[in-house]
Design a protein around this motif. Structure first.
Motif, PDB file in Angstrom:
ATOM      1  N   ARG A 146       1.706  -0.678   7.157  1.00  0.00           N
ATOM      2  CA  ARG A 146       1.556  -0.303   8.568  1.00  0.00           C
ATOM      3  C   ARG A 146       1.223   1.188   8.689  1.00  0.00           C
ATOM      4  O   ARG A 146       0.415   1.587   9.522  1.00  0.00           O
ATOM      5  CB  ARG A 146       2.855  -0.627   9.328  1.00  0.00           C
ATOM      6  N   THR A 201     -10.978  10.556  13.459  1.00  0.00           N
ATOM      7  CA  THR A 201     -11.311   9.223  12.968  1.00  0.00           C
ATOM      8  C   THR A 201     -10.628   8.097  13.727  1.00  0.00           C
ATOM      9  O   THR A 201     -11.091   6.979  13.701  1.00  0.00           O
ATOM     10  CB  THR A 201     -10.923   9.096  11.481  1.00  0.00           C
ATOM     11  N   GLY A 210      -4.436  10.819  17.968  1.00  0.00           N
ATOM     12  CA  GLY A 210      -4.665   9.512  17.368  1.00  0.00           C
ATOM     13  C   GLY A 210      -3.425   8.874  16.772  1.00  0.00           C
ATOM     14  O   GLY A 210      -3.497   7.840  16.103  1.00  0.00           O
ATOM     15  N   CYS A 211      -2.259   9.476  17.014  1.00  0.00           N
ATOM     16  CA  CYS A 211      -1.006   8.929  16.469  1.00  0.00           C
ATOM     17  C   CYS A 211      -0.505   7.764  17.324  1.00  0.00           C
ATOM     18  O   CYS A 211      -0.657   7.762  18.543  1.00  0.00           O
ATOM     19  CB  CYS A 211       0.078  10.003  16.439  1.00  0.00           C
ATOM     20  N   ARG A 212       0.115   6.818  16.670  1.00  0.00           N
ATOM     21  CA  ARG A 212       0.808   5.717  17.370  1.00  0.00           C
ATOM     22  C   ARG A 212       2.207   6.197  17.721  1.00  0.00           C
ATOM     23  O   ARG A 212       2.982   6.553  16.825  1.00  0.00           O
ATOM     24  CB  ARG A 212       0.886   4.480  16.486  1.00  0.00           C
ATOM     25  N   LEU A 255      -2.451   1.818   7.836  1.00  0.00           N
ATOM     26  CA  LEU A 255      -3.327   1.455   8.959  1.00  0.00           C
ATOM     27  C   LEU A 255      -3.293   2.534  10.045  1.00  0.00           C
ATOM     28  O   LEU A 255      -4.321   2.878  10.630  1.00  0.00           O
ATOM     29  CB  LEU A 255      -2.900   0.095   9.532  1.00  0.00           C
ATOM     30  N   ASN A 256      -2.102   3.081  10.294  1.00  0.00           N
ATOM     31  CA  ASN A 256      -1.957   4.098  11.347  1.00  0.00           C
ATOM     32  C   ASN A 256      -2.431   5.486  10.911  1.00  0.00           C
ATOM     33  O   ASN A 256      -2.622   6.359  11.746  1.00  0.00           O
ATOM     34  CB  ASN A 256      -0.487   4.206  11.782  1.00  0.00           C
ATOM     35  N   ARG A 257      -2.561   5.656   9.616  1.00  0.00           N
ATOM     36  CA  ARG A 257      -2.928   6.952   9.035  1.00  0.00           C
ATOM     37  C   ARG A 257      -1.860   8.024   9.271  1.00  0.00           C
ATOM     38  O   ARG A 257      -2.155   9.219   9.281  1.00  0.00           O
ATOM     39  CB  ARG A 257      -4.260   7.459   9.574  1.00  0.00           C
TER      40      ARG A 257
END
Lengths: 212, 212
Positions: free
Chosen positions: B21, B208, B57-59, B24-26
């Protein structure tokens, strides 16, 4: 428990809310609620489904006995009132994950219609997908992956669903899978087909997400 | 509550776990735990910080009184034992969000060191960042955004932190912000600088993630 005991609460509207999180994820947050007997295949199918969705670029999380019973709900045992509270908290946590824009999969026996409806009642239209994991009791008992049926038959586990406690099958689950007749892959594809057909996810997601 | 009452649990290792996970989130899943007096600016700073991280771009997900007290913890009031259970559950939910690879921000007074340490003890090395939101009591009381201090002084709210109940400031918080001296933006930048310097997040993420 129908009304909050907490007072002194003022709503603080944040800039980042569910819609912004869902846009970043490129999919909605929703719950896939598995229900079925012990040994019916809830965990197996949910693990395989998460792998499939993750591979499509979806943000996913699985709630199950392993991470919930040993943590958040470690103060709860298996009495009737503790079972209700167990499902209530899981329903509330599922709601938080929906709000976070995450596709969350819950894999609990959740034997009572009333408790499942309580969890569903916390959701909005169409963000709660109930999956009835259907397998005959004798099939589940033959599988008995954890040896629980054997212990329940021996009387060492009281209130065991299917043996000494009832299981109320869903009457209107969104998806009905039969793990005694279909393979795990077939069950996963049946669920994915439903999610695609009903616009929960898009097939094109995998091309754009997760790549550098 | 130190040992699980739940039995009959067998670990089911899924294919998708926290590392997958996070890839995917980087970014990693971790907790930013805000603590401070009512009115110190926990909610304001956490909302602004989430906006900043989301823009990178963070979750992210924010746990606060609004979504926790009205849902998961609606059965809890403000007695000493209920306050402990409140923080215990928040700590457990934060752990689930870390496992989901999500950066979660918690904004609760959490006045007792012991309770905050309980939440920290559920984390691994370096995935729990405590932020002491420091503002003098008189400043908080002047702000009084919810009118709570006024009510507490009038005696209508018992056990109010800072007035009739203690606040134990952190002794070793990772980050110490002073909202009486710094602007919200300055506090956010202070936290982001810490997260970048300590490899919690990368500055290049925004280029990205999240773009179609």
């Amino acid at each position: 428990m129908s009304e909050s005991k907490s007072t002194n609460i003022v709503w603080h509207q944040g800039t980042v809310e569910r819609p912004q999180r869902e846009i970043l994820n490129r999919h909605r947050g929703f719950t896939i609620w598995f229900t079925g007997l012990s040994g019916s295949g809830k965990s197996t199918v949910s693990v395989a489904l998460e792998e499939r969705l993750h591979g499509m670029g979806c943000r996913t999380y699985r709630l199950d006995g392993d991470n919930v019973r040993s943590g958040l709900n470690r103060d709860l045992a298996f009495s009737p009132e503790d079972r209700i509270e167990n499902i209530r908290r899981i329903g509330e946590v599922a709601k938080l994950f929906r709000d976070a824009g995450v596709i969350n999969l819950t894999a609990f026996i959740s034997p009572y219609r009333r408790d499942r409806e309580m969890a569903r009642a916390l959701s909005s239209d169409n963000d709660f997908v109930e999956v009835y994991v259907d397998a005959p009791l004798d099939v589940c008992e033959q599988r008995d992956p954890k040896g629980l049926y054997k212990r329940a038959r021996a009387g060492s586990i009281p209130n065991f669903t299917g043996i000494s406690a009832p299981y109320e099958p869903p009457e209107e689950a969104e998806i009905h899978i039969r793990t005694g007749e279909s393979s795990v892959d077939e069950c996963v594809e049946q669920i994915v087909a439903y999610l695609l057909a009903n616009d929960y996810i898009e097939s094109g997601l995998v091309e754009t997400a997760g790549d550098g």
